[in-house]
Structure formats: structure tokens, C-alpha cells
Scaffold this motif. Structure first.
Motif, short mmCIF file in Angstrom:
data_model
loop_
_atom_site.label_atom_id
_atom_site.label_comp_id
_atom_site.label_asym_id
_atom_site.label_seq_id
_atom_site.Cartn_x
_atom_site.Cartn_y
_atom_site.Cartn_z
N ARG A 170 1.02 -1.36 0.34
CA ARG A 170 -0.20 0.33 -0.14
C ARG A 170 0.81 0.89 0.20
N TYR A 171 1.47 1.23 0.46
CA TYR A 171 3.23 2.56 0.92
C TYR A 171 3.25 2.83 -0.56
N LEU A 172 4.07 1.58 -1.46
CA LEU A 172 4.03 2.13 -2.80
C LEU A 172 2.94 2.07 -3.37
N THR A 173 1.85 1.59 -3.37
CA THR A 173 0.81 2.43 -4.60
C THR A 173 0.88 3.49 -4.10
N GLN A 174 0.34 4.25 -2.86
CA GLN A 174 0.60 5.76 -2.92
C GLN A 174 1.73 6.56 -3.32
#
Length: 205
Positions: free
Chosen positions: A142-146
């Protein structure tokens, strides 16, 4: 651990520079990370949130308050960035989280995975996964997606074709980009573009 992400659109910086001498150089306009913990700059987050509250609650005079708050925030970020740059910390070993975030910041348009980050940092995948979850409160995915979606918003604002936005921000296909964008932002990329166009800042004199 608290993390605030502040993105300044090129259009905003153009307007800002037209009103005041811009305090930011080209180098400082690029993505960067500012660590304020343990310094007298660590209340920058509170200043940022104060502006957000004004914008959300909209009491009398909120527009002027947001403008003043934003100018103060940008000036203090510039001073904090200069102070950080002036410190010579080359001998200090960067913290693992810093290395992870710096790698993602630089490589997110590419085929970044938990495995590639772990290999780059010479640690196990579980170490990266647990650290990101513990410090940032979200999974590594999710961090990468954000981070990719922050880049996508910038390119959408620059009128790039949506399929190209997806490709340039590391998404394998448009459908994956569409689902991630809608889940995180609450509206589709096309709706976001329309909203940006409707709220376009006025032209500079």
C-alpha cells in the motif's frame, strides 16, 4: 512515527513565484524527504494540519488563513531543508527506513517489489515488511501504491493521457491503476481530472 506527504503542483508554484520571490530552487522542487524529529522543526506537521482544518471547517476568513498558513509552511520547509543540507551527516549510517523510502522514491515508476527493495537494502523481505508496517502503519504494497498515486496525480494535472499515466507510475495495466486510484482517492482518474479542470487556478496577469 508520523509521515506527511506534501505535493506542490507546477501550476501552484508558478502562481506562487508570480506573487513572491520563490524560495525553492529546481533541486528543492524535486521529491525529497525532510526528517524533523528531534529538531525545532518537528511542529511543521501541526502547521500543515492547521491549514487542513481551516479548509475543511471553513470558518469566517478561512481563505485568508489558509493562504497565510501555506506561505508560512513553505517558508519554514525551505529553512528546515537548508538547515538539514548544512549538516554534514555523511559519516552517519542512514536508517533502514530512510533507505527503503529513498529507494521507493527514486524507483517507483519501475518494477519495484518487496523483493527488490529487500535485496537493495541487504535485508530480508520480512524485515522490510515489518518495518514499513510498524513505522508507517500500512503494508509495503500500500505504501508503494500510495507513492505511485501521488506521482499519478501530478501527471494527471499535467494533462497526460490516463493510460500513459498508469504506465509512467509503475502500474502494469490501466485496470490495475484504475482500481487502485478509485480505492485510495474515492473517485476515478477521469473524475479526478475533471475536478482538477473545474478548479483550475486563474491565469497569472
Amino acid at each position: 512515527y508520523k509521515r506527511y506527504v506534501l505535493w506542490l503542483s507546477p501550476r501552484f508554484m508558478e502562481l506562487y513565484a508570480g506573487l513572491y520571490p520563490s524560495p525553492f530552487t529546481d533541486r528543492q522542487a524535486k521529491p525529497s524527504m525532510l526528517r524533523t524529529g528531534g529538531t525545532h522543526w518537528e511542529r511543521l506537521g501541526e502547521l500543515f494540519l492547521a491549514g487542513v482544518r481551516e479548509s475543511e471547517q471553513q470558518p469566517d476568513g478561512w481563505e485568508a488563513a489558509v493562504v497565510g498558513n501555506t506561505m508560512t509552511l513553505l517558508t519554514r520547509i525551505k529553512r528546515a531543508t537548508d538547515a538539514q543540507s548544512a549538516r554534514h551527516l555523511q559519516a552517519e549510517k542512514p536508517e533502514l527506513l530512510d533507505r527503503i523510502m529513498a529507494y521507493v522514491e527514486e524507483r517507483y515508476p519501475e518494477d519495484v517489489t518487496l523483493g527488490t527493495v529487500a535485496k537493495e537494502c541487504f535485508v530480508s523481505e520480512s524485515t522490510v515488511s515489518h518495518l514499513v508496517k510498524e513505522k508507517l502503519g500500512v503494508s509495503f504494497h500500500r505504501y508503494l501504491t500510495q507513492r505511485r498515486l501521488i506521482g499519478a496525480k501530478k501527471l494527471i494535472a499535467e494533462s497526460m493521457e490516463l493510460e500513459e499515466v498508469a504506465r509512467c507510475c509503475g502500474f502494469r495495466d490501466y485496470s490495475g491503476f484504475y482500481r487502485a486510484f478509485r480505492q485510495e482517492v474515492g473517485i476515478s482518474p477521469r473524475q479526478y481530472r475533471k475536478l482538477q479542470e473545474e478548479t483550475q487556478l486563474p491565469s497569472l496577469p
